[in-house]
Design an enzyme around this catalytic site. Structure first.
Site, PDB file in Angstrom:
ATOM      1  N   LEU A  36       0.814  -1.219   0.000  1.00  0.00           N
ATOM      2  CA  LEU A  36       0.000   0.000   0.000  1.00  0.00           C
ATOM      3  C   LEU A  36       0.848   1.268   0.000  1.00  0.00           C
ATOM      4  O   LEU A  36       0.414   2.332   0.504  1.00  0.00           O
ATOM      5  CB  LEU A  36      -0.990   0.004   1.189  1.00  0.00           C
ATOM      6  CG  LEU A  36      -2.290  -0.800   0.907  1.00  0.00           C
ATOM      7  CD1 LEU A  36      -2.080  -2.256   1.220  1.00  0.00           C
ATOM      8  CD2 LEU A  36      -3.468  -0.272   1.692  1.00  0.00           C
ATOM      9  N   SER A 127       9.075  -1.773 -18.760  1.00  0.00           N
ATOM     10  CA  SER A 127       8.661  -0.443 -19.220  1.00  0.00           C
ATOM     11  C   SER A 127       9.456  -0.044 -20.452  1.00  0.00           C
ATOM     12  O   SER A 127      10.616  -0.413 -20.603  1.00  0.00           O
ATOM     13  CB  SER A 127       8.934   0.580 -18.102  1.00  0.00           C
ATOM     14  OG  SER A 127       8.830   1.897 -18.608  1.00  0.00           O
ATOM     15  N   TYR A 151      15.324   4.555 -12.319  1.00  0.00           N
ATOM     16  CA  TYR A 151      14.121   3.714 -12.463  1.00  0.00           C
ATOM     17  C   TYR A 151      14.274   2.808 -13.687  1.00  0.00           C
ATOM     18  O   TYR A 151      14.056   1.596 -13.606  1.00  0.00           O
ATOM     19  CB  TYR A 151      12.864   4.581 -12.600  1.00  0.00           C
ATOM     20  CG  TYR A 151      11.663   3.833 -13.057  1.00  0.00           C
ATOM     21  CD1 TYR A 151      11.216   3.918 -14.372  1.00  0.00           C
ATOM     22  CD2 TYR A 151      10.964   3.014 -12.181  1.00  0.00           C
ATOM     23  CE1 TYR A 151      10.111   3.208 -14.802  1.00  0.00           C
ATOM     24  CE2 TYR A 151       9.851   2.307 -12.601  1.00  0.00           C
ATOM     25  CZ  TYR A 151       9.432   2.407 -13.916  1.00  0.00           C
ATOM     26  OH  TYR A 151       8.337   1.699 -14.351  1.00  0.00           O
ATOM     27  N   LYS A 155      14.683  -1.496 -14.066  1.00  0.00           N
ATOM     28  CA  LYS A 155      13.939  -2.405 -14.954  1.00  0.00           C
ATOM     29  C   LYS A 155      14.930  -3.231 -15.782  1.00  0.00           C
ATOM     30  O   LYS A 155      14.758  -4.439 -15.971  1.00  0.00           O
ATOM     31  CB  LYS A 155      13.010  -1.616 -15.881  1.00  0.00           C
ATOM     32  CG  LYS A 155      11.829  -0.935 -15.187  1.00  0.00           C
ATOM     33  CD  LYS A 155      10.863  -1.946 -14.583  1.00  0.00           C
ATOM     34  CE  LYS A 155       9.601  -1.294 -14.048  1.00  0.00           C
ATOM     35  NZ  LYS A 155       8.687  -2.244 -13.387  1.00  0.00           N
ATOM     36  N   TYR A 179       5.782  -1.720 -21.211  1.00  0.00           N
ATOM     37  CA  TYR A 179       4.613  -0.866 -21.426  1.00  0.00           C
ATOM     38  C   TYR A 179       5.041   0.467 -21.994  1.00  0.00           C
ATOM     39  O   TYR A 179       6.047   1.030 -21.527  1.00  0.00           O
ATOM     40  CB  TYR A 179       3.902  -0.551 -20.103  1.00  0.00           C
ATOM     41  CG  TYR A 179       3.587  -1.720 -19.217  1.00  0.00           C
ATOM     42  CD1 TYR A 179       3.671  -1.582 -17.843  1.00  0.00           C
ATOM     43  CD2 TYR A 179       3.203  -2.953 -19.732  1.00  0.00           C
ATOM     44  CE1 TYR A 179       3.379  -2.647 -16.996  1.00  0.00           C
ATOM     45  CE2 TYR A 179       2.909  -4.019 -18.900  1.00  0.00           C
ATOM     46  CZ  TYR A 179       2.996  -3.855 -17.529  1.00  0.00           C
ATOM     47  OH  TYR A 179       2.718  -4.898 -16.692  1.00  0.00           O
TER      48      TYR A 179
HETATM   49  C1  WQD Z   1       4.202  12.087 -20.935  1.00  0.00           C
HETATM   50  C2  WQD Z   1       4.385  13.393 -21.706  1.00  0.00           C
HETATM   51  C3  WQD Z   1       6.046  14.853 -20.747  1.00  0.00           C
HETATM   52  C4  WQD Z   1       3.732  15.759 -17.093  1.00  0.00           C
HETATM   53  C5  WQD Z   1       6.875   7.833 -17.845  1.00  0.00           C
HETATM   54  C6  WQD Z   1       8.033   7.068 -17.285  1.00  0.00           C
HETATM   55  C7  WQD Z   1       7.635   5.782 -16.779  1.00  0.00           C
HETATM   56  C8  WQD Z   1       6.603   5.028 -17.597  1.00  0.00           C
HETATM   57  C9  WQD Z   1       5.691   5.899 -18.429  1.00  0.00           C
HETATM   58  C10 WQD Z   1       6.192   3.244 -16.055  1.00  0.00           C
HETATM   59  C11 WQD Z   1       5.866  13.802 -21.841  1.00  0.00           C
HETATM   60  C12 WQD Z   1       4.654  15.499 -20.703  1.00  0.00           C
HETATM   61  C13 WQD Z   1       4.124  15.226 -18.316  1.00  0.00           C
HETATM   62  C14 WQD Z   1       3.507  17.158 -16.978  1.00  0.00           C
HETATM   63  C15 WQD Z   1       4.054  17.427 -19.292  1.00  0.00           C
HETATM   64  N1  WQD Z   1       5.747   4.352 -16.671  1.00  0.00           N
HETATM   65  N2  WQD Z   1       4.277  16.059 -19.390  1.00  0.00           N
HETATM   66  N3  WQD Z   1       3.679  17.936 -18.080  1.00  0.00           N
HETATM   67  O1  WQD Z   1       7.704  10.493 -19.273  1.00  0.00           O
HETATM   68  O2  WQD Z   1       6.619   9.334 -21.270  1.00  0.00           O
HETATM   69  O3  WQD Z   1       7.079   8.058 -19.214  1.00  0.00           O
HETATM   70  O4  WQD Z   1       5.649   7.130 -17.743  1.00  0.00           O
HETATM   71  O5  WQD Z   1       7.125   2.597 -16.375  1.00  0.00           O
HETATM   72  O6  WQD Z   1       7.041   6.090 -15.513  1.00  0.00           O
HETATM   73  O7  WQD Z   1       8.998   6.827 -18.261  1.00  0.00           O
HETATM   74  O8  WQD Z   1       5.267   9.761 -19.213  1.00  0.00           O
HETATM   75  O9  WQD Z   1       3.247  10.844 -18.355  1.00  0.00           O
HETATM   76  O10 WQD Z   1       5.500  11.504 -17.351  1.00  0.00           O
HETATM   77  O11 WQD Z   1       4.908  12.226 -19.688  1.00  0.00           O
HETATM   78  O12 WQD Z   1       4.202  18.175 -20.281  1.00  0.00           O
HETATM   79  O13 WQD Z   1       3.144  17.726 -15.894  1.00  0.00           O
HETATM   80  O14 WQD Z   1       3.744  14.445 -20.988  1.00  0.00           O
HETATM   81  O15 WQD Z   1       7.049  15.799 -21.090  1.00  0.00           O
HETATM   82  O16 WQD Z   1       6.038  14.403 -23.112  1.00  0.00           O
HETATM   83  P1  WQD Z   1       6.738   9.500 -19.806  1.00  0.00           P
HETATM   84  P2  WQD Z   1       4.698  11.098 -18.556  1.00  0.00           P
END
Ligand code: WQD
Length: 332
Positions: A36, A127, A151, A155, A179
């Site tokens: 949790l 991931s 992170y 992985k 993913y």
């Molecule tokens: C997506 C897009 C940001 C937040 C992450 C990690 C990893 C994986 C998938 C588990 C990007 C933009 C984001 C914000 C923004 N999950 N953004 N303002 O970085 O592709 O991947 O999630 O393994 O955790 O690699 O995902 O959702 O953080 O960002 O502009 O406040 O949204 O720059 O282009 P990301 P995200």
């Protein structure tokens, strides 16, 4: 009458909980071990209302050997999906040792128990982060892996643990699922992406803006080499993602295989915001700020291996991802 059960480590998380619903009626019992750290008991009660009495929760860390041993003694566990772990990229940069212990070392202990109990069906929740900065697009499973944060390195370390283990090579069917960007929620609206504390990923943040808990969305950079300057990602509906897990469980060939779980299509941050606004008739104020370190211009999957080998294809639209994500928040 089903006699076999499945163990979901971290099963109260976003992906684990949706998988539990998808596996209902596939197993005698769906056993969750979850500390949790990123979920609350209310999530369990809502999940129980969807899954029923076959859902069983052990509130513990996967490093708790006595609890894991008890689970294998008490339930006829025949398959394991390993989700448990810390997943905030930014936090992993601040606390790399904590991330190594909770993600890599704990997994090493877990894998020893799985081998002792002769588990022959394992899915590891990996991931697309392992790919780092894309060398080519679309990204297929042969793309080199190179971490750009602790992170992502966690992985990769776990994947290597699997690749280097003769038990997993010869006596177990191991599916490593990488993913891309899972978003959305179960259509009932009872479960969704509900991280504790300050969210890191874009959809939970958009939802905080939609409910006016946050004033605006800060878009990290609008000078990327994309059609509108904002980052492009491969968003996949969580319900598609978990259907990919069900098909991976049914794939029983001994040995280790990696699958990308993505749509093969990329959408920008502005595409996502505009779609969310159009579908839900909710305004999402935003402003452009500097790039987030570690972010890349574009990431999207080559999903062909999952399609040809598992018969899996992610078909739900960005519109339905946005609709279902908002529907969950409205019902919270
Ligand atoms: C997506 C897009 C940001 C937040 C992450 C990690 C990893 C994986 C998938 C588990 C990007 C933009 C984001 C914000 C923004 N999950 N953004 N303002 O970085 O592709 O991947 O999630 O393994 O955790 O690699 O995902 O959702 O953080 O960002 O502009 O406040 O949204 O720059 O282009 P990301 P995200």
């Amino acid at each position: 009458m089903r006699t076999e059960s499945i163990l979901l480590t971290g099963g109260l998380g976003f992906i684990g909980s949706h998988t539990a619903v998808a596996l209902k009626n596939h197993f005698k019992q769906i056993v969750i071990i979850d500390d949790l750290s990123n979920s609350v008991m209310n999530n369990y009660y809502r999940l129980k209302s969807l899954v029923g009495d076959c859902l069983i929760l052990y509130k513990a860390d996967i490093a708790s050997q006595n609890v894991i041993d008890k689970i294998f003694l008490s339930h006829n566990i025949k398959a394991v999906i390993h989700y448990a772990g810390l997943k905030a990229v930014g936090e992993s940069i601040i606390f790399p040792a904590k991330y190594y212990y909770k993600n890599v070392y704990s997994t090493k202990l877990l894998f020893e128990v799985l081998k002792k109990n002769k588990i022959t069906n394992l899915i590891f929740s990996s991931s697309a982060t392992v790919y780092g900065k894309p060398l080519y697009l679309a990204i297929d499973e042969s793309h080199p892996v190179k971490a750009i944060n602790p992170y992502g390195q966690n992985k990769i370390d776990i994947e290597q643990m699997i690749f280097n283990d003769p038990y997993f090579q010869e006596q177990c069917s191991v599916k490593i699922l990488r993913y891309f960007n899972p978003i959305g929620a179960h259509p009932s609206g009872l479960i969704g992406d509900d991280p504790k504390g300050i969210p890191n990923n874009i959809m939970p943040i958009i939802l905080k803006v939609a409910t006016q808990e946050h004033q605006e969305l800060k878009i990290f950079g609008n000078d990327y080499q994309t059609h509108d300057g904002t980052g492009i990602r491969d968003y996949i509906h969580i319900m598609d993602l978990v259907e990919g897990h069900v098909k991976a469980l049914d794939y029983n060939k001994k040995g280790i295989i990696v699958f990308n779980l993505g749509t093969g299509k990329g959408f920008s941050v502005l595409d996502l915001i505009n779609t969310f606004q159009e579908v839900n008739k909710v305004k999402i104020p935003y402003s452009f700020v500097e790039r987030r370190s570690g972010d890349v211009d574009m990431v999207f999957a080559n999903p062909d291996r999952a399609k040809t080998t598992l018969g899996f294809e992610a078909l739900r639209s960005l519109q339905s991802m946005c609709f279902d994500a908002w529907n969950f928040v409205k019902k919270k």
